[in-house]
Design an enzyme around this catalytic site. Structure first.
Site: not given
Length: 771
Positions: A414, A467
């Site tokens: 993330d 990401e």
């Protein structure tokens, strides 16, 4: 018995440090030690009414109070005998002694960490850190005198003292000071009698003299929030996914099909446990045909509203849905169903909760001390100090932990962009440049390269996914070639451009045609995953179908065209739960999905389309085999802005196609030699039909059908219409080509053949040549 001999080397100051819990080696004072008159046994029992030494031979020897809760006795023995310590405390206001508490002595055991472990920890190279730090039930001692208990170990290098407290000592750790193991910064204590299920925390005394109650950073189980204690836990799970794991080791994800169903465990079907999910989720994903599920973070987090993105216990699956072995059962069940498992991993930041990682030993330990590097302005969280070897080790080992201990097939990392840039979401003056004056976070870059290289080295066949929303070069390039080393990167540009285009009324789309073609300008700069994730259906953004303009028919047609276009576009694909059947309301983690809408045919139609997309995709190598190579894609017509249409072909690897055809022919010839060449050819044709090497995708994003639309094709002959998003079964109007078209040897769009076809309104066609 004699009175305790304190000896000249045991000063009053040393006793006071023991009592205060600020002695670096309490084992050197407490426990049994040789003395001039025998064996001296000392015990720390603050506020005890009486303390008695209970020897294995049955003798009971009263111990004398020496100083501030320290009791001692000298035994005239030449060797240290086996013993336990019996303690009585005041039983009530009358002052009468309470029930006697008899326990083994933690201070008669050697350290449970070896020198090599400590050396690796100090160097930041212990890739199995979870095996030595944290809480582990162990059996210590010879076979005829084995003690079962829990070895506690925690890294707190700047602490002046550490104690372990829990439900096994009435949450008062004053009698359980831990010892510091040299310069490693690790504190350790073996507590006999403590086993699985015991709740505990570490009391850490910082350089400021303040004691702080901290959860164990390495705990493998935590209490169910809002409770915050750590729990002693030992896995006893027996895996049954050996076939999957063996195949995974030989797997090459970039050249394999990957359609990912993104799931928030708490709101997919609210109230389900890990084991209930193992049945219901596995059945559902199998029915829909997705190859993988991706779970939003499952590591323990105190605030459910963070969806798991503010982690406090990096090594503990959340207790909201069961215990760690229950999560193992879920992964195992998915593997046995042929479904891969990806887990969101959050090394970019962590919350400020005082009982967790923040200022763990009274100093900025896990976070950077400089708030310009250690504090995240957007999320109110703290940022890891990636330049500290032990912190990097904590995170690298954590990634390995999820892959090895839980058989997870990949980690989606993330907020990588927030790690890469020192000025991420910061104004001038709110950040400090690197040593070369740049904005790149060199420590974070090195960390990402290390974690990716380590994971791929240790666990073949897995994938690491970034990401990352910027134009940082080489995100999915191998580390040895100067890249970050990820296997895939989320294509955020494709997502933004595509959703922006489709949110426009069709009459305006011709002016934004470039947004749909621009992705092919950089499609092979990285190994991409096309994400329509949870981030696109929350915080006022509405659902996917809610982004589509027009009446209900147009909105559902728009969603169907988006999904078919996405599945045909180069790159793997990810879809958030609910979008596969057109969830209308915005996702709510508290309310869950609106499963009731599946009573309506229009939602059933979108769900059937998702099912068929996955089925065709999985058996069609042209749609995934060359995702990362320009050889697998070719425009037919990228320039029909006025018609709001796009057309292109996807192709499989011709070498692999030939090998597949030869393998099928060989199998058929072996199974039915009497069929001869004709039988083999027929079976080979069927196999080719099931695994087409070429797929033409023609998308009409206008609100009207295009009749007699001529489109170029790679070859003449009959082409099957293997997908039409406007089919009645999907909720469409049924405009199409009756299942097939005939291509003529008339060049068009730079192709050697062409066909005149009917394009349905806001519809997508997939065509493949018949063999």
């Amino acid at each position: 018995m004699t009175q305790p001999d304190l000896s000249p080397d045991l000063s009053l100051g040393e006793l006071e440090r023991i009592a205060a819990g600020q002695h670096y080696d309490p084992h050197s004072v407490l426990g049994a030690h040789p003395g001039p008159d025998g064996v001296i046994v000392r015990a720390l029992r603050p506020l005890a009414n009486s303390v008695t030494l209970v020897l294995d031979d049955g003798r009971r020897v009263p111990m004398t109070h020496v100083h501030q809760g320290i009791f001692a006795v000298t035994l005239p023995d030449e060797k240290v005998p086996g013993y336990r310590i019996a303690t009585r405390y005041d039983g009530g206001p009358s002052g009468a002694a309470g029930e006697e508490d008899v326990r083994d002595d933690p201070y008669r055991y050697l350290p449970t960490l070896g020198e090599f472990d400590l050396h690796l920890i100090a160097e930041g190279r212990h890739e199995e850190l979870w095996r030595v730090l944290g809480a582990h039930v162990r059996e210590i001692g010879p076979a005829d005198d084995t003690a079962t208990g829990t070895a506690f170990a925690v890294w707190a290098p700047n602490a002046h003292g550490v104690r372990v407290s829990g439900d096994f000592n009435y949450w008062d750790g004053s009698a359980y000071p831990m010892r510091s193991l040299g310069g490693s910064g690790v504190w350790e204590l073996f507590v006999p009698g403590v086993t699985d299920g015991a709740r505990y925390k570490f009391a850490v005394c910082g350089p400021d003299g303040v004691w702080r109650e901290k959860a164990d950073p390495m705990a493998q189980l935590a209490e169910k929030p809002p409770a915050t204690a750590s729990v002693v836990y030992t896995s006893h799970y027996s895996w049954e996914d050996a076939e999957w794991m063996q195949a995974r080791a030989e797997h090459e994800p970039v050249r394999a099909p990957m359609s990912i169903y993104e799931v928030h465990l708490g709101s997919w079907r609210p109230g389900l446990s890990y084991r209930e999910l193992a049945t219901q989720l596995a059945d559902y994903v199998t029915d829909l045909g997705f190859t993988h599920v991706e779970f939003l973070p499952v590591a323990e987090h105190p605030f459910g509203g963070s969806w798991g993105y503010q982690v406090t216990s990096y090594y503990a699956p959340t207790a909201r849905f069961g215990r760690p072995d229950d999560f193992r059962y879920l992964v195992d069940a998915l593997h046995q169903a042929g479904i891969g498992v990806i887990v969101d991993w959050v090394p970019a930041h962590f919350p400020r909760d005082e009982w967790a990682l923040a200022r763990f030993d009274g100093t900025a330990l896990y976070e950077d001390a400089d708030p310009r590097r250690g504090s995240h302005p957007d999320w109110g969280t703290l940022i890891f100090n990636y330049g500290r070897t032990e912190v990097r080790n904590f995170l690298v080992a954590n990634a390995v932990y999820w892959l090895e201990e839980f058989h997870v097939d990949g980690l989606r990392v993330d907020a990588v962009a927030s790690m890469l840039y020192l000025d991420y979401s910061r104004k001038d003056g709110e950040w400090t440049p690197n040593q070369y004056g740049g904005r790149e976070n060199l420590d974070a870059i090195s960390f990402l390269q290390e974690v990716n290289a380590t994971c791929y080295k240790r666990v073949p066949g897995i994938t690491m996914i970034a990401e990352e929303s910027t134009a940082w070069p080489g995100v999915s390039r191998p580390v040895y070639l100067g890249g970050l080393g990820f296997g895939f990167k989320w294509n955020m540009g494709w997502m933004h451009d595509t959703l922006n285009y489709l949110s426009l009324d069709p009459i305006y789309r011709q002016y934004h045609h470039n947004e749909m073609t621009f992705s092919m300008m950089y499609a092979y700069s990285e190994n991409f995953i096309l994400p329509l994730s949870h981030d696109e259906v929350v915080h006022g953004k509405g659902s996917l179908i809610g982004k589509m303009p027009g009446d209900e028919w147009r909105r559902f047609a728009g969603l169907r065209s988006l999904l078919a276009y996405m599945w045909a576009h180069p790159g793997k694909q990810l879809l958030f739960m609910g979008s596969e059947w057109g969830q209308v309301s915005e996702w709510s983690a508290d309310k869950g999905l609106d499963w009731w809408v599946l009573d309506f045919e229009v939602h059933q139609g979108v769900q059937q389309l998702s099912r068929d997309l996955n089925a065709i995709y999985r058996r069609t190598p042209a749609l995934w085999e060359l995702d990362a190579s320009p050889e697998g894609f070719g425009w037919i017509d990228a320039n029909d802005a006025m018609g709001n249409t796009l057309s292109f072909v996807r192709m499989s690897d011709p070498r692999r196609s030939a090998a597949r055809g030869a393998a099928v022919a060989h199998e058929v010839a072996s199974a039915d030699g009497a069929a001869g060449a004709g039988g083999a050819a027929g079976a080979g044709g069927a196999a080719e039909q099931d695994m087409p090497g070429v797929v033409a995708c023609i998308a009409n994003f206008s609100a009207v059908p295009h009749v007699k639309y001529r489109v170029g094709l790679p070859r003449a002959g009959r082409w099957r219409e293997i997908l039409n998003t406007d089919a009645v079964i999907y909720g469409g109007s049924g405009v199409g080509n009756f299942g097939h078209i005939e291509a003529e040897p008339e060049p068009w769009h730079g192709r050697p053949a062409s066909a005149t076809i009917t394009l349905p309104p806001m519809g997508v066609l997939w065509l493949t040549p018949e063999p």
